[in-house]
Design a protein around this motif. Structure first.
Motif, PDB file in Angstrom:
ATOM      1  N   VAL A   4       0.875  -1.318  -0.045  1.00  0.00           N
ATOM      2  CA  VAL A   4       0.145  -0.009  -0.090  1.00  0.00           C
ATOM      3  C   VAL A   4       0.898   1.244   0.140  1.00  0.00           C
ATOM      4  O   VAL A   4       0.506   2.070  -0.756  1.00  0.00           O
ATOM      5  CB  VAL A   4      -0.844   0.141   1.291  1.00  0.00           C
ATOM      6  N   ALA A  36      -6.274   3.751  -0.499  1.00  0.00           N
ATOM      7  CA  ALA A  36      -5.050   4.127  -1.151  1.00  0.00           C
ATOM      8  C   ALA A  36      -5.346   4.930  -2.199  1.00  0.00           C
ATOM      9  O   ALA A  36      -4.460   5.760  -2.578  1.00  0.00           O
ATOM     10  CB  ALA A  36      -4.666   2.507  -1.607  1.00  0.00           C
ATOM     11  N   SER A  66      -0.630   0.131   5.969  1.00  0.00           N
ATOM     12  CA  SER A  66       0.450   0.801   5.567  1.00  0.00           C
ATOM     13  C   SER A  66       1.399   0.623   6.399  1.00  0.00           C
ATOM     14  O   SER A  66       1.169   0.706   7.724  1.00  0.00           O
ATOM     15  CB  SER A  66       0.349   2.240   4.889  1.00  0.00           C
TER      16      SER A  66
END
Length: 265
Positions: free
Chosen positions: A64, A125, A214
């Motif tokens: 990500v 994202a 992330s």
């Protein structure tokens, strides 16, 4: 140093996108019996406060973070290239509008502008890629504009204009090769900046929304237990540092090459 930085980047990309093929532990699996275990043979980088394996989460979160970094840097650099070269080539009213737009964006600090935009949407994202791109193209555009002004003043460009050569052909054949080094330098800086921006937003709780993860969200998840479980925040922080440090080294190297070519010319 550039070779080492490139090797580090390649290793991190392989780690993030192929690591799950060799490390089969589920990044989302909760284990109440393995809460905050320090790095060991069973969990190489330890576990977080929900018993999730840190190494598996770094692999998953790296996908990500790198997609956001590369995607937003690519889009913002392309926007900067198009707007900057158009302003430098066409000048006049086009350049005036360009300056107004850039000044309008630069009125607000970039990170605060990011905070303002992200606070009104549910971050994902792709949303972060768009938002970071919208707020990150100005520096590239200004550099491209300055170089485009210099190229436009060259005699051969004036001759091509007098000869009524297609403007698109002039931009692609004569401008693009000259502007390419600036674009690549801006792109490499942009990737590191985007990863840091996403990490900062995630650290403040405005970044990637669970169950997505992330490096920034993993780092944020360890801030409350950092005194007793340093590894939760240390390893994602190390990954962010390695990527940004390597990109800065590569950017500096590209800048040196560009400067040397300009001196030779």
């Amino acid at each position: 140093m550039p070779k080492i930085s490139i090797a580090i980047l390649i290793s991190i990309f392989l780690f993030s996108f192929l690591g799950s093929l060799f490390y089969s532990i589920d990044a989302y699996s909760l284990d109440s019996a393995s809460i905050l275990i320090s790095p060991s043979l069973e969990h190489l980088l330890g576990t977080d406060r929900l018993g999730r394996d840190i190494l598996a989460r770094l692999i998953e979160g790296g996908k990500v973070s790198l997609i956001i970094g590369v995607g937003s840097a690519f889009i913002s650099s392309v926007i900067g290239l198009i707007l900057g070269s158009a302003a430098g080539y066409f000048r006049g009213n086009v350049d005036k509008v360009f300056i107004i737009i850039v000044d309008l964006f630069l009125t607000f600090p970039t990170f605060f502008l990011l905070l303002a935009l992200v606070s009104y949407v549910n971050a994902s994202a792709w949303v972060l890629i768009i938002i970071i791109s919208i707020t990150g193209w100005m520096t590239t555009a200004r550099l491209i504009r300055s170089e485009s002004f210099r190229v436009t003043s060259q005699p051969y460009i004036k001759i091509l204009n007098i000869g009524q050569v297609s403007k698109i052909k002039i931009l692609l054949k004569y401008y693009a090769p000259i502007l390419a080094p600036i674009y690549f330098v801006s792109f490499t800086f942009g990737v590191g900046g985007a990863i840091l921006a996403e990490s900062g937003l995630s650290f403040l709780g405005l970044g990637i929304v669970a169950p997505q993860m992330s490096w920034g969200t993993i780092l944020s998840g360890g801030k409350e237990v950092i005194e007793i479980a340093w590894w939760v925040s240390f390893f994602p922080g190390l990954m962010i540092f390695l990527v940004t440090f390597s990109l800065i080294n590569i950017s500096n190297y590209l800048q040196q090459i560009t400067n040397q070519k300009e001196i030779q010319n």
